[in-house]
Design a protein around this motif. Structure first.
Motif, PDB file in Angstrom:
ATOM      1  N   ASN A  53      19.051  47.014 -28.526  1.00 14.46           N
ATOM      2  CA  ASN A  53      19.450  46.084 -27.485  1.00 14.46           C
ATOM      3  C   ASN A  53      20.671  46.657 -26.787  1.00 14.46           C
ATOM      4  O   ASN A  53      21.681  46.955 -27.432  1.00 14.46           O
ATOM      5  CB  ASN A  53      19.755  44.693 -28.045  1.00 14.46           C
ATOM      6  CG  ASN A  53      20.122  43.711 -26.948  1.00 14.46           C
ATOM      7  OD1 ASN A  53      21.271  43.642 -26.524  1.00 14.46           O
ATOM      8  ND2 ASN A  53      19.129  42.970 -26.454  1.00 14.46           N
ATOM      9  N   HIS A  56      23.934  44.549 -27.024  1.00 12.64           N
ATOM     10  CA  HIS A  56      24.598  44.713 -28.324  1.00 12.64           C
ATOM     11  C   HIS A  56      25.442  45.978 -28.328  1.00 12.64           C
ATOM     12  O   HIS A  56      26.581  45.982 -28.813  1.00 12.64           O
ATOM     13  CB  HIS A  56      23.554  44.788 -29.448  1.00 12.64           C
ATOM     14  CG  HIS A  56      24.105  45.294 -30.741  1.00 12.64           C
ATOM     15  ND1 HIS A  56      24.773  44.478 -31.640  1.00 12.64           N
ATOM     16  CD2 HIS A  56      24.148  46.550 -31.281  1.00 12.64           C
ATOM     17  CE1 HIS A  56      25.181  45.203 -32.672  1.00 12.64           C
ATOM     18  NE2 HIS A  56      24.812  46.459 -32.471  1.00 12.64           N
ATOM     19  N   ASP A  60      28.641  43.685 -28.488  1.00 12.03           N
ATOM     20  CA  ASP A  60      28.714  43.187 -29.871  1.00 12.03           C
ATOM     21  C   ASP A  60      29.180  44.249 -30.858  1.00 12.03           C
ATOM     22  O   ASP A  60      29.981  43.951 -31.757  1.00 12.03           O
ATOM     23  CB  ASP A  60      27.348  42.649 -30.313  1.00 12.03           C
ATOM     24  CG  ASP A  60      26.869  41.506 -29.441  1.00 12.03           C
ATOM     25  OD1 ASP A  60      26.748  40.380 -29.944  1.00 12.03           O
ATOM     26  OD2 ASP A  60      26.602  41.737 -28.241  1.00 12.03           O
ATOM     27  N   ARG A  92      31.684  39.185 -24.535  1.00 16.09           N
ATOM     28  CA  ARG A  92      30.486  38.929 -25.343  1.00 16.09           C
ATOM     29  C   ARG A  92      30.147  37.443 -25.362  1.00 16.09           C
ATOM     30  O   ARG A  92      28.984  37.051 -25.195  1.00 16.09           O
ATOM     31  CB  ARG A  92      30.683  39.427 -26.772  1.00 16.09           C
ATOM     32  CG  ARG A  92      29.496  39.150 -27.699  1.00 16.09           C
ATOM     33  CD  ARG A  92      29.903  39.092 -29.146  1.00 16.09           C
ATOM     34  NE  ARG A  92      30.927  38.065 -29.381  1.00 16.09           N
ATOM     35  CZ  ARG A  92      31.513  37.861 -30.558  1.00 16.09           C
ATOM     36  NH1 ARG A  92      31.199  38.619 -31.583  1.00 16.09           N
ATOM     37  NH2 ARG A  92      32.421  36.916 -30.681  1.00 16.09           N
ATOM     38  N   ASP A  93      31.144  36.605 -25.550  1.00 15.31           N
ATOM     39  CA  ASP A  93      30.898  35.165 -25.638  1.00 15.31           C
ATOM     40  C   ASP A  93      30.382  34.607 -24.314  1.00 15.31           C
ATOM     41  O   ASP A  93      29.457  33.787 -24.293  1.00 15.31           O
ATOM     42  CB  ASP A  93      32.172  34.431 -26.061  1.00 15.31           C
ATOM     43  CG  ASP A  93      32.579  34.750 -27.503  1.00 15.31           C
ATOM     44  OD1 ASP A  93      31.745  35.323 -28.234  1.00 15.31           O
ATOM     45  OD2 ASP A  93      33.731  34.438 -27.877  1.00 15.31           O
ATOM     46  N   ALA A  96      26.785  35.754 -23.873  1.00 17.94           N
ATOM     47  CA  ALA A  96      25.867  35.023 -24.757  1.00 17.94           C
ATOM     48  C   ALA A  96      25.569  33.633 -24.207  1.00 17.94           C
ATOM     49  O   ALA A  96      24.420  33.161 -24.253  1.00 17.94           O
ATOM     50  CB  ALA A  96      26.468  34.929 -26.158  1.00 17.94           C
ATOM     51  N   ARG A 132      20.701  41.099 -22.776  1.00 20.09           N
ATOM     52  CA  ARG A 132      20.826  40.475 -24.101  1.00 20.09           C
ATOM     53  C   ARG A 132      19.513  39.852 -24.575  1.00 20.09           C
ATOM     54  O   ARG A 132      19.169  39.922 -25.753  1.00 20.09           O
ATOM     55  CB  ARG A 132      21.928  39.413 -24.063  1.00 20.09           C
ATOM     56  CG  ARG A 132      22.335  38.894 -25.436  1.00 20.09           C
ATOM     57  CD  ARG A 132      23.562  38.003 -25.356  1.00 20.09           C
ATOM     58  NE  ARG A 132      24.116  37.721 -26.669  1.00 20.09           N
ATOM     59  CZ  ARG A 132      24.949  38.494 -27.339  1.00 20.09           C
ATOM     60  NH1 ARG A 132      25.370  39.622 -26.786  1.00 20.09           N
ATOM     61  NH2 ARG A 132      25.385  38.167 -28.548  1.00 20.09           N
ATOM     62  N   ASP A 224      21.278  35.036 -28.884  1.00 22.24           N
ATOM     63  CA  ASP A 224      21.460  36.273 -29.637  1.00 22.24           C
ATOM     64  C   ASP A 224      20.772  37.436 -28.920  1.00 22.24           C
ATOM     65  O   ASP A 224      19.936  37.241 -28.025  1.00 22.24           O
ATOM     66  CB  ASP A 224      20.879  36.129 -31.047  1.00 22.24           C
ATOM     67  CG  ASP A 224      21.661  35.144 -31.900  1.00 22.24           C
ATOM     68  OD1 ASP A 224      22.888  35.032 -31.697  1.00 22.24           O
ATOM     69  OD2 ASP A 224      21.047  34.478 -32.770  1.00 22.24           O
ATOM     70  N   CYS A 225      21.116  38.649 -29.348  1.00 22.15           N
ATOM     71  CA  CYS A 225      20.488  39.849 -28.792  1.00 22.15           C
ATOM     72  C   CYS A 225      19.039  39.959 -29.253  1.00 22.15           C
ATOM     73  O   CYS A 225      18.736  39.724 -30.424  1.00 22.15           O
ATOM     74  CB  CYS A 225      21.251  41.094 -29.216  1.00 22.15           C
ATOM     75  SG  CYS A 225      22.921  41.217 -28.555  1.00 22.15           S
TER      76      CYS A 225
END
Length: 625
Positions: A53, A56, A60, A92-93, A96, A132, A224-225
């Motif tokens: 991914n 990621h 991540d 990242r947050d 997501a 993602r 999630d990824c």
């Protein structure tokens, strides 16, 4: 580190071993056991059994590796007077959460999302959110008009479109929502929803299928990824073709991640924790590769700049950004430096700032003229590196590899082929030419990871556009030569795509617009040399019999027509009414001859005797300053 010759030779002698080694620097859900699937040339596939991914790898893994509090993205906007810094954890947050917004609208693996946004952090968030969840993004430059956007919507068939209420160009606020609404009206494909980022400079009136970004994000469940195959598409990016329909360049996930991750320390000499400022737009390939993906893949800090090099508020903005954000490598187009030089020829603004962090200046997107090279070298006293690549390739073909070995600079050349790129020059019969002889610049297949594997839903056009002229080679569309020391000289396009300030635009598309005017019988658009933008388009129209028009009035109508249907990015401001256009016996307009005359060359007169008289009449118009 080994020197350039050793690294390049290793990449050519055993590309599979070379790129499998490079792939070890990427996190894999399923690690590839082989590098290249060459079973169906020219449709080569890299890391065919790998899964990963890209989001990621960009976010991540750095958070999990302890770099969560490091700056990932710095938003610097002189046009709004604001700045924001996102750490890897924060970015990242946010990604997501927005991935959750898209998922809630039914976007999943393989679905397309069109992104039509200005230079704001949310554009990066939207791109990474698609990656993602395994969706395919297609970013459309915010300067394109509704008709151009509609064509891309129809080709990509997006489930959702992500846009903003407005963009800012200098002192002007441009409302995006009316442009988007018009594009959807023109398009046959209708997205299920549009997610709109409301900006305070001009809020948009929302329609029944419009979703407010902030409201949707507040209620979203972070996603999630999703692992995808290395050969699955990450994005589609449209580039001008020689016909009206743009070409959807596909970028695969695995090859792209490996190549860009390798290129950051090797070409740009930027590693984890260091800062790169790429002064481009996320709507172009430079923005995709070196504002968003490559810096984040390697764990660097990337500056996202909303504004112009001059006038927002002055010609010292690039130097301010370098000082404030401790930029190590600056990457922009020669056009930007010519604009800075015009406003500040003695470099007085640069002397006001601490530029001690700046180690390299990289220029690309058009040919770097020797005078701009000299000025930048004397001003900055650091390596000024010209390099050459294309939307199709995704990362540099020819460059001075600063992170491997800094080679001597030759004005007029972007230096040498990078590892993985077997660049050659062929004559019209497909035979290699001698050193120093001009010809067609090609790349021997297979191209390295990160280059386009095909065009979106158009394998046939992929072959006809790039692979059929010289079987076994990728046709770059550029002409030039390679000297005895292996330095490549790229002299210009061989088709009718011109390069305006680093933006590739089809003269054929502009001609279609001019020809649609009811008073125009025939027309031609050529690219001519320009000291500021590298090239600018010039239009020539022949009026229908019996039509008499005021020249200034007609010119204004034609310029406005191109602006409405292609966008301000076309920069067509010069349209001349002429009595006739020079043509071959088969009726093809002699654009190359016209370009030569416009650029001050003594071109021979091909074709019919009538062309001599036609060109005699045209010559004063073509050669006007």
């Amino acid at each position: 580190m080994a020197d350039y010759d050793d690294v390049f030779q290793a990449s050519v002698d055993n590309p599979e071993a070379f790129w499998l080694k490079a792939a070890e620097s990427i996190d894999w859900h399923v690690a590839p056991t082989r590098a290249l699937d060459a079973s169906n040339p020219p449709f080569y596939r890299w890391f065919p059994d790998g899964e990963l991914n890209v989001c990621h790898n960009a976010l991540d893994r750095h958070v999990e590796g302890g770099r969560g509090e490091q700056a990932a993205l710095v938003y610097d906007s002189p046009v709004t007077g604001s700045q924001r810094t996102y750490t890897y954890a924060q970015l990242r947050d946010e990604v997501a959460v927005f991935a959750g917004v898209l998922a809630a609208q039914g976007v999943g693996r393989g679905d397309r999302v069109v992104i039509y946004m200005p230079m704001v952090p949310e554009a990066v968030v939207a791109m990474l959110a698609c990656a993602r969840i395994g969706a395919v993004h297609s970013v459309v430059f915010g300067g394109f008009a509704p008709k151009e956007l509609a064509v891309r919507i129809d080709d990509a068939a997006p489930t959702v479109i992500v846009s903003a209420s407005c963009g800012i160009e200098g002192q002007r606020v441009i409302a995006y929502k009316p442009l988007l609404d018009k594009a959807i009206e023109l398009a046959e494909h209708k997205p299920s929803a549009c997610v709109i980022l409301q900006r305070p400079q001009a809020e948009a009136e929302m329609g029944p299928n419009d979703i407010d970004w902030a409201t949707a994000a507040a209620d979203a469940t972070p996603a999630d990824c999703v692992p995808v195959k290395a050969t699955d598409p990450l994005y589609i990016l449209y580039t001008s073709g020689t016909t009206g329909k743009p070409k959807g360049v596909v970028r695969d996930s695995g090859g792209h991640a490996v190549a860009l991750n390798w290129s950051m320390p090797s070409v740009y000499a930027v590693g984890p924790g260091e800062t790169i400022f790429t002064a481009s737009d996320v709507g172009w390939v430079v923005g995709h590769s070196y504002i968003v993906y490559a810096p984040l893949l390697v764990g660097a800090t990337s500056v996202l700049y909303e504004g112009k090099p001059v006038g927002t508020p002055d010609a010292g903005q690039f130097w301010r950004v370098v000082q404030e954000h401790k930029v190590k490598s600056l990457f922009t187009a020669p056009t930007a430096f010519r604009a800075i030089k015009k406003e500040d020829p003695r470099g007085e603004y640069a002397q006001k700032y601490d530029l001690s962090s700046l180690e390299y200046l990289f220029l690309a997107g058009e040919r770097l003229d020797p005078e701009t090279l000299r000025w930048a070298q004397e001003l900055l006293e650091i390596p000024v590196i010209d390099h050459w690549w294309q939307t199709e390739t995704g990362w540099p073909i020819v460059a001075n590899p600063a992170g491997i070995e800094l080679l001597p600079v030759k004005p007029g050349s972007p230096t040498v082929p990078l590892p993985g790129w077997d660049v050659q020059v062929l004559d019209a019969a497909g035979r290699p030419v001698e050193a120093g002889t001009d010809g067609a610049i090609v790349v021997k297949l297979p191209m390295p990871p990160g280059a386009l594997p095909t065009l979106w839903n158009d394998d046939e056009r992929f072959v006809s556009s790039y692979m059929s002229a010289f079987p076994g080679y990728y046709l770059t569309g550029d002409g030039g030569r390679i000297d005895a020391q292996g330095y490549v000289y790229v002299m210009g396009r061989t088709d009718d795509v011109i390069n305006v300030a680093g933006h590739r635009l089809s003269t054929g598309g502009m001609e279609e617009v001019l020809a649609s005017h009811p008073d125009v019988a025939e027309c031609a658009v050529i690219g001519v040399a320009d000291p500021m933008k590298g090239q600018i388009p010039r239009g020539f129209v022949v009026l229908k019999s019996g039509v008499e028009r005021d020249g200034d009035e007609l010119r204004a109508e034609l310029v406005q027509l191109v602006r409405e249907q292609i966008g301000a990015v076309a920069s067509l401001k010069d349209v001349a009414v002429v009595a006739a256009l020079p043509k071959t016996r088969s009726g093809k307009i002699l654009r190359k001859t016209m370009r030569g005359i416009a650029d001050g060359l003594d071109e021979p007169v091909p074709g019919t005797i009538e062309n001599a008289a036609v060109l005699d009449d045209l010559r004063p118009v073509l050669r006007k300053s």
